[in-house]
Design a protein around this motif. Structure first.
Motif, PDB file in Angstrom:
ATOM      1  N   LYS A 681       0.649  -1.129  -0.041  1.00 51.71           N
ATOM      2  CA  LYS A 681       0.005   0.018  -0.096  1.00 51.71           C
ATOM      3  C   LYS A 681       0.695   1.151  -0.063  1.00 51.71           C
ATOM      4  O   LYS A 681       0.527   2.258  -0.678  1.00 51.71           O
ATOM      5  CB  LYS A 681      -0.870  -0.090   1.290  1.00 51.71           C
ATOM      6  CG  LYS A 681      -2.116  -0.765   0.961  1.00 51.71           C
ATOM      7  CD  LYS A 681      -3.143  -0.828   2.365  1.00 51.71           C
ATOM      8  CE  LYS A 681      -4.222  -1.693   2.231  1.00 51.71           C
ATOM      9  NZ  LYS A 681      -5.236  -1.800   3.376  1.00 51.71           N
ATOM     10  N   TYR A 682       1.717   1.139   0.979  1.00 51.71           N
ATOM     11  CA  TYR A 682       2.852   2.415   0.850  1.00 51.71           C
ATOM     12  C   TYR A 682       3.514   2.572  -0.546  1.00 51.71           C
ATOM     13  O   TYR A 682       3.517   3.926  -0.737  1.00 51.71           O
ATOM     14  CB  TYR A 682       3.923   2.136   1.948  1.00 51.71           C
ATOM     15  CG  TYR A 682       4.863   3.237   2.137  1.00 51.71           C
ATOM     16  CD1 TYR A 682       4.669   4.381   2.543  1.00 51.71           C
ATOM     17  CD2 TYR A 682       6.051   2.981   1.514  1.00 51.71           C
ATOM     18  CE1 TYR A 682       5.707   5.622   2.719  1.00 51.71           C
ATOM     19  CE2 TYR A 682       7.181   3.938   1.463  1.00 51.71           C
ATOM     20  CZ  TYR A 682       6.892   5.099   2.196  1.00 51.71           C
ATOM     21  OH  TYR A 682       7.882   6.028   2.018  1.00 51.71           O
ATOM     22  N   SER A 684       2.527   1.756  -3.303  1.00 50.73           N
ATOM     23  CA  SER A 684       1.651   1.838  -4.436  1.00 50.73           C
ATOM     24  C   SER A 684       1.140   3.519  -4.184  1.00 50.73           C
ATOM     25  O   SER A 684       0.997   4.248  -5.306  1.00 50.73           O
ATOM     26  CB  SER A 684       0.314   1.181  -4.378  1.00 50.73           C
ATOM     27  OG  SER A 684      -0.353   1.359  -3.298  1.00 50.73           O
ATOM     28  N   ARG A 685       0.941   3.875  -2.903  1.00 56.28           N
ATOM     29  CA  ARG A 685       0.717   5.452  -2.794  1.00 56.28           C
ATOM     30  C   ARG A 685       1.739   6.354  -3.068  1.00 56.28           C
ATOM     31  O   ARG A 685       1.515   7.460  -3.735  1.00 56.28           O
ATOM     32  CB  ARG A 685       0.205   5.419  -1.204  1.00 56.28           C
ATOM     33  CG  ARG A 685      -0.309   6.906  -0.829  1.00 56.28           C
ATOM     34  CD  ARG A 685      -0.723   6.766   0.555  1.00 56.28           C
ATOM     35  NE  ARG A 685       0.176   6.828   1.555  1.00 56.28           N
ATOM     36  CZ  ARG A 685       0.590   5.635   2.091  1.00 56.28           C
ATOM     37  NH1 ARG A 685      -0.176   4.584   2.096  1.00 56.28           N
ATOM     38  NH2 ARG A 685       1.489   5.660   3.259  1.00 56.28           N
ATOM     39  N   THR A 686       2.760   6.094  -2.571  1.00 59.21           N
ATOM     40  CA  THR A 686       4.153   6.866  -2.933  1.00 59.21           C
ATOM     41  C   THR A 686       4.792   6.642  -4.106  1.00 59.21           C
ATOM     42  O   THR A 686       5.519   7.744  -4.860  1.00 59.21           O
ATOM     43  CB  THR A 686       5.114   6.762  -1.962  1.00 59.21           C
ATOM     44  OG1 THR A 686       5.778   5.464  -1.971  1.00 59.21           O
ATOM     45  CG2 THR A 686       4.594   6.854  -0.573  1.00 59.21           C
ATOM     46  N   GLY A 687       4.748   5.548  -5.148  1.00 58.97           N
ATOM     47  CA  GLY A 687       5.284   5.403  -6.191  1.00 58.97           C
ATOM     48  C   GLY A 687       6.701   5.015  -6.119  1.00 58.97           C
ATOM     49  O   GLY A 687       7.578   5.032  -7.119  1.00 58.97           O
ATOM     50  N   PHE A 718      -3.220  -6.076  -6.055  1.00 66.46           N
ATOM     51  CA  PHE A 718      -2.169  -5.284  -6.134  1.00 66.46           C
ATOM     52  C   PHE A 718      -1.365  -5.706  -7.492  1.00 66.46           C
ATOM     53  O   PHE A 718      -1.388  -7.057  -7.791  1.00 66.46           O
ATOM     54  CB  PHE A 718      -1.010  -5.311  -5.129  1.00 66.46           C
ATOM     55  CG  PHE A 718      -1.537  -4.724  -3.723  1.00 66.46           C
ATOM     56  CD1 PHE A 718      -2.355  -5.544  -2.770  1.00 66.46           C
ATOM     57  CD2 PHE A 718      -1.177  -3.374  -3.543  1.00 66.46           C
ATOM     58  CE1 PHE A 718      -2.947  -4.450  -1.633  1.00 66.46           C
ATOM     59  CE2 PHE A 718      -1.669  -2.615  -2.467  1.00 66.46           C
ATOM     60  CZ  PHE A 718      -2.393  -3.560  -1.610  1.00 66.46           C
ATOM     61  N   GLN A 728       7.929  -2.328  -8.037  1.00 62.78           N
ATOM     62  CA  GLN A 728       7.108  -1.026  -8.078  1.00 62.78           C
ATOM     63  C   GLN A 728       5.382  -1.537  -7.884  1.00 62.78           C
ATOM     64  O   GLN A 728       5.358  -2.512  -8.658  1.00 62.78           O
ATOM     65  CB  GLN A 728       7.125  -0.364  -9.252  1.00 62.78           C
ATOM     66  CG  GLN A 728       6.460   1.116  -8.867  1.00 62.78           C
ATOM     67  CD  GLN A 728       6.868   2.273 -10.016  1.00 62.78           C
ATOM     68  OE1 GLN A 728       7.031   1.798 -11.044  1.00 62.78           O
ATOM     69  NE2 GLN A 728       6.787   3.405  -9.644  1.00 62.78           N
ATOM     70  N   SER A 730       1.189  -1.366  -7.557  1.00 61.71           N
ATOM     71  CA  SER A 730      -0.032  -0.376  -7.674  1.00 61.71           C
ATOM     72  C   SER A 730      -1.214  -0.859  -7.532  1.00 61.71           C
ATOM     73  O   SER A 730      -1.166  -2.002  -7.412  1.00 61.71           O
ATOM     74  CB  SER A 730      -0.230   0.077  -9.461  1.00 61.71           C
ATOM     75  OG  SER A 730      -0.260  -0.888 -10.177  1.00 61.71           O
ATOM     76  N   TRP A 731      -2.291  -0.061  -7.134  1.00 69.94           N
ATOM     77  CA  TRP A 731      -3.224  -0.982  -6.577  1.00 69.94           C
ATOM     78  C   TRP A 731      -4.811  -0.677  -7.610  1.00 69.94           C
ATOM     79  O   TRP A 731      -5.088   0.248  -8.115  1.00 69.94           O
ATOM     80  CB  TRP A 731      -3.887  -0.094  -5.269  1.00 69.94           C
ATOM     81  CG  TRP A 731      -5.184  -0.297  -4.784  1.00 69.94           C
ATOM     82  CD1 TRP A 731      -6.330   0.437  -4.710  1.00 69.94           C
ATOM     83  CD2 TRP A 731      -5.824  -1.425  -4.085  1.00 69.94           C
ATOM     84  NE1 TRP A 731      -7.415  -0.112  -4.097  1.00 69.94           N
ATOM     85  CE2 TRP A 731      -7.135  -1.111  -3.606  1.00 69.94           C
ATOM     86  CE3 TRP A 731      -5.142  -2.605  -3.927  1.00 69.94           C
ATOM     87  CZ2 TRP A 731      -7.639  -2.076  -3.025  1.00 69.94           C
ATOM     88  CZ3 TRP A 731      -5.858  -3.691  -3.162  1.00 69.94           C
ATOM     89  CH2 TRP A 731      -7.205  -3.551  -3.042  1.00 69.94           C
ATOM     90  N   GLN A 733      -8.428  -2.084  -7.332  1.00 69.23           N
ATOM     91  CA  GLN A 733      -9.369  -2.890  -6.589  1.00 69.23           C
ATOM     92  C   GLN A 733     -10.199  -3.759  -7.253  1.00 69.23           C
ATOM     93  O   GLN A 733     -10.521  -4.723  -6.684  1.00 69.23           O
ATOM     94  CB  GLN A 733     -10.281  -1.617  -5.746  1.00 69.23           C
ATOM     95  CG  GLN A 733     -11.095  -2.455  -4.696  1.00 69.23           C
ATOM     96  CD  GLN A 733     -11.918  -1.285  -4.026  1.00 69.23           C
ATOM     97  OE1 GLN A 733     -11.742   0.059  -4.200  1.00 69.23           O
ATOM     98  NE2 GLN A 733     -12.714  -1.743  -2.892  1.00 69.23           N
TER      99      GLN A 733
END
Length: 780
Positions: A681-682, A684-687, A718, A728, A730-731, A733
């Motif tokens: 999650k971290y 995917s959020r920060t790239g 993910f 790397q 990414s999310w 859903q």
């Protein structure tokens, strides 16, 4: 920067039917034949009919020249017209072994229809000043001499500008070639090139000399009453060019090579020899003409060496075709001397290239591109091939000179590796090139020196974009696993059954495990006059537990220090006969320490080898006291294999194995799963990106468990992208999978199993570790 270590693999041993082994034994009744049968079965020969056609050329039906269709008809028609009109015909050849033999085949073959000298001549470009292919200066020279028809061999398919220039001068062109085709058919009378045929066609892999032979064969069929000599007399030249050019020896290529070697044998016997030049070259390389290696290591390099050293290889045609021994002897001696000089020059250039590579960051380099004005262009192809294999990257080496117009041109050679299509790679930078040509494995090129940085950056970027081509590790594949006791005459004769070898049917590579070396030495080889050449080879005797007396071997280009003593090793090698020493030997291809690296001298006992500092507060201070005399295991292992590897490493280097780890903190598998989700999650959020090792160290699990974790993350929506060792995330859903629970459960079970193992390794007595590691067992 050091070259990457090659990956090794062993071809799986198939279940070969007994009827097939018996069929193979019929061709070599005095051998066991199981190894030959295994090789043939591996390579797709799986019926009695295929076996006969593969082993015995008498059972193969060769393809007629008419398979080239209208192009062959047009070529023969124009040659007949030239003969009837008394026109002057010029053969335009090339300077490598395939090109020289192609020129020789046309000179001798067409010489049955045209008067040599007055009606028929030949032109071979200078390697050092003209490079491959047609050129306008040479065409103009032929026009002045009265040439009305040029027949190319081993070249010409892409020389569109030069073909148009010849037309302006009133010269027609017939192209015979096997190199890459242009986008549109060139404006020539005929182009005979097997690349127009389907890839599975039996003529598709013909080299330049074989295409030239097909044209002569067509002329013999069209005018059967004119030739005075048998066309089969040309087949020894065909075999030399075919094998020297490293084409795939399948279909008609294999047939022509087999027939040609039968003819080549005659040149080594005084009573049957009709080519004194070839006979003399065979004497120099101590070849009997009965094996492909007499060509690939003997005749081919000698013919190639002439243009590499002198530039002009024209005299090689006379050397190969003249029946006059007095003329041929000095030409053969000059060829031998050129080969001696080539070896020394190749070694010096290779060392120079490697010094430059020490300044290159190979981790960011997909294609090696280097230039030096001091390098001699004649050996750059050889060195590029060697560097490409050692470093696992396509390699382009260039040398720059100033032209008459003041432009500084970088000219050189390119060689490929790992099935990367080098021709298309170079062609992608066509807008920067002055000239280029070749095929997927090798190319020649020239460009302005000022454009070289752009070219290097562009070609590296092009290969990086080809994701499927980025496995830049060289792979060495062994075909058979044997013991040292099996090496020798009988195995050599058995393996000889699959010859001639080449691309598509490579020389069998033998894996010898748990061997060691004695009588290791190195020396410079010598020329005919006894002078040392700067070309190194290491010699040795190899042993294993099947023998008490060593078997001889050689490792070309290596020093004795490259071969470890008193350490068990695995090697991959080729079995051959050394005509200079009159004995069978192995040629080393690869060497590495064995899985069981047991030293043969001063071996520590198992009880002395392990020092147990687990769960001791003073462990770190105690470790320091051992310094470099120990192998330290500071992290609790996850598997037996990990522990066994360290144990064997300690034995190999005669060091102590220090167990200095404590049991890791036990975290509930579900909490580790939550941590992994948190990391995903971290990221995917920060790239941001993370390495595999960072994830494994953070969560303390193995590669296998990480793979399960990534699979579980994928089921949860993910998506991860892996670039080399970086991940790397990414999310998405909507991508959540309904069967994610099963995959997550497998991941949790794997964590629990590894945690149990670690608790076990934290407490297991050292004698159990020793007993297990000494047994040689492997547990995953």
């Amino acid at each position: 920067m050091n070259q990457p270590e090659a990956q090794w693999q062993l071809v799986p041993s198939p279940e070969v039917p007994q009827w097939f082994i018996d069929a193979v034994r019929l061709h070599h009744p005095n051998t066991h034949s199981s190894y030959a049968a295994q090789l043939l079965w591996q390579r797709g020969i799986r019926s009695k009919e295929q076996l006969l056609g593969f082993i015995d050329a008498d059972y193969y039906q060769p393809t007629p020249p008419s398979a080239f269709g209208e192009e062959m008809e047009w070529a023969i028609s124009r040659l007949r017209q030239a003969r009837e009109r008394g026109e002057r015909v010029s053969i335009w050849g090339d300077f490598d072994a395939d090109g020289v033999t192609s020129t020789s085949v046309l000179w001798e073959g067409l010489g049955e229809f045209f008067t040599q000298g007055s009606q028929l001549d030949y032109y071979i470009p200078n390697r050092l000043t003209e490079s491959h292919g047609l050129n306008c200066t040479g065409i103009e020279r032929l026009a002045v001499s009265g040439t009305k028809l040029i027949v190319t061999c081993d070249t010409g398919s892409t020389n569109l500008e030069e073909i148009n220039y010849a037309a302006e001068l009133g010269i027609d062109i017939i192209v015979t070639d096997h190199h890459t085709l242009p986008d549109t058919r060139p404006p020539v009378i005929a182009i005979i090139n097997p690349r127009y045929l389907p890839k599975d066609h039996p003529l598709y892999h013909l080299s330049g000399v074989a295409v030239a032979y097909k044209l002569v064969e067509g002329m013999y069929a069209a005018l059967p009453h004119i030739p005075q000599q048998s066309i089969e007399n040309l087949l020894d030249l065909v075999a030399i060019g075919l094998i020297a050019d490293l084409v795939q020896l399948t279909g008609d290529c294999r047939y022509l090579a087999q027939r040609g070697i039968q003819r080549l044998r005659k040149q080594a016997i005084p009573d049957t020899a009709y080519r004194p030049g070839v006979s003399r070259l065979l004497e120099f390389c101590k070849g009997a003409g009965d094996r492909p290696t007499d060509i690939s290591f003997g005749l081919g390099p000698r013919i190639n060496a002439v243009s590499r050293i002198h530039g002009d290889a024209s005299f090689c045609v006379e050397l190969l075709t003249s029946r006059d021994r007095e003329k041929c002897d000095p030409l053969a001696s000059e060829t031998e001397l050129a080969n001696t000089r080539r070896k020394s020059l190749q070694k010096d250039t290779t060392e120079s290239v490697k010094r430059k590579l020490e300044l290159v960051d190979l981790s960011t380099t997909s294609v090696i591109v280097l230039e030096d004005p001091q390098w001699q262009g004649g050996v750059l192809g050889l060195v590029a091939g060697q560097i490409a294999q050692e470093y696992g990257r396509p390699t382009i080496l260039l040398s720059s000179t100033e032209t008459d117009s003041g432009l500084i041109l970088a000219r050189g050679s390119a060689r490929s590796v790992n099935n990367i299509d080098l021709y298309q790679l170079v062609k992608s930078q066509e807008h920067l090139l002055h000239r280029f040509g070749g095929h997927p494995f090798a190319a020649g090129l020239s460009l302005a020196l000022d454009d070289l940085p752009l070219f290097a950056a562009g070609i590296n970027q092009q290969l990086k974009q080809q994701a499927d081509s980025l496995n830049l590790k060289t792979t060495i594949t062994a075909d058979l696993e044997v013991k040292v006791a099996e090496l020798g005459k009988n195995l050599f004769r058995e393996l000889n059954l699959i010859e001639p070898c080449g691309m598509g049917n490579p020389v069998p590579k033998l894996l010898i495990k748990n061997c060691y070396f004695k009588n290791v030495w190195h020396n410079n080889i010598k020329d005919r006059k006894g002078n040392k050449i700067q070309y190194i080879k290491a010699t040795f005797n190899i042993l294993d537990n099947s023998v008490t007396k060593g078997f001889p071997g050689v490792w070309w280009g290596h020093y004795k220090d490259d071969i470890p003593l008193d350490i068990q090793c695995d090697v991959i090698a080729e079995l051959d006969f050394n005509p200079f020493e009159g004995e069978y030997e192995i040629r080393l291809i690869g060497l590495r320490r064995s899985a069981e690296n047991f030293s043969f001298h001063s071996r520590q006992s198992p009880s002395e080898l392990i020092v147990d500092l687990r769960q001791q507060d003073a462990a770190i201070n105690n470790i320091k006291s051992y310094n470099s005399s120990s192998i330290v295991l500071e992290k609790c292992p996850l598997t037996w294999n990990e522990l066994q590897h360290k144990y064997q490493e300690a034995i190999a280097y005669n060091k102590k194995l220090i167990l200095a780890y404590n049991p890791p903190e036990t975290i509930e598998p579900k909490n580790i799963w939550r941590q992994l989700i948190g990391i995903a999650k971290y990221l995917s959020r920060t790239g941001k990106t993370v390495t595999k090792e960072q994830i494994k160290n953070k969560l303390n699990f193995s590669d296998l468990t990480l793979a399960l974790g990534l699979q579980a993350l994928s089921k949860m929506g993910f998506v991860y992208d892996q670039q080399e060792d970086y991940y790397q995330f990414s999310w998405q859903q909507a991508a959540i999978d309904t069967d994610s629970n099963q995959v997550i459960s497998e991941f949790l079970n794997a964590i629990a199993e590894e945690q149990f193992q670690q608790q076990y390794f934290a407490k297991i007595p050292t004698n159990i570790i020793s007993n297990f590691c000494e047994s040689g067992n492997t547990v995953s």
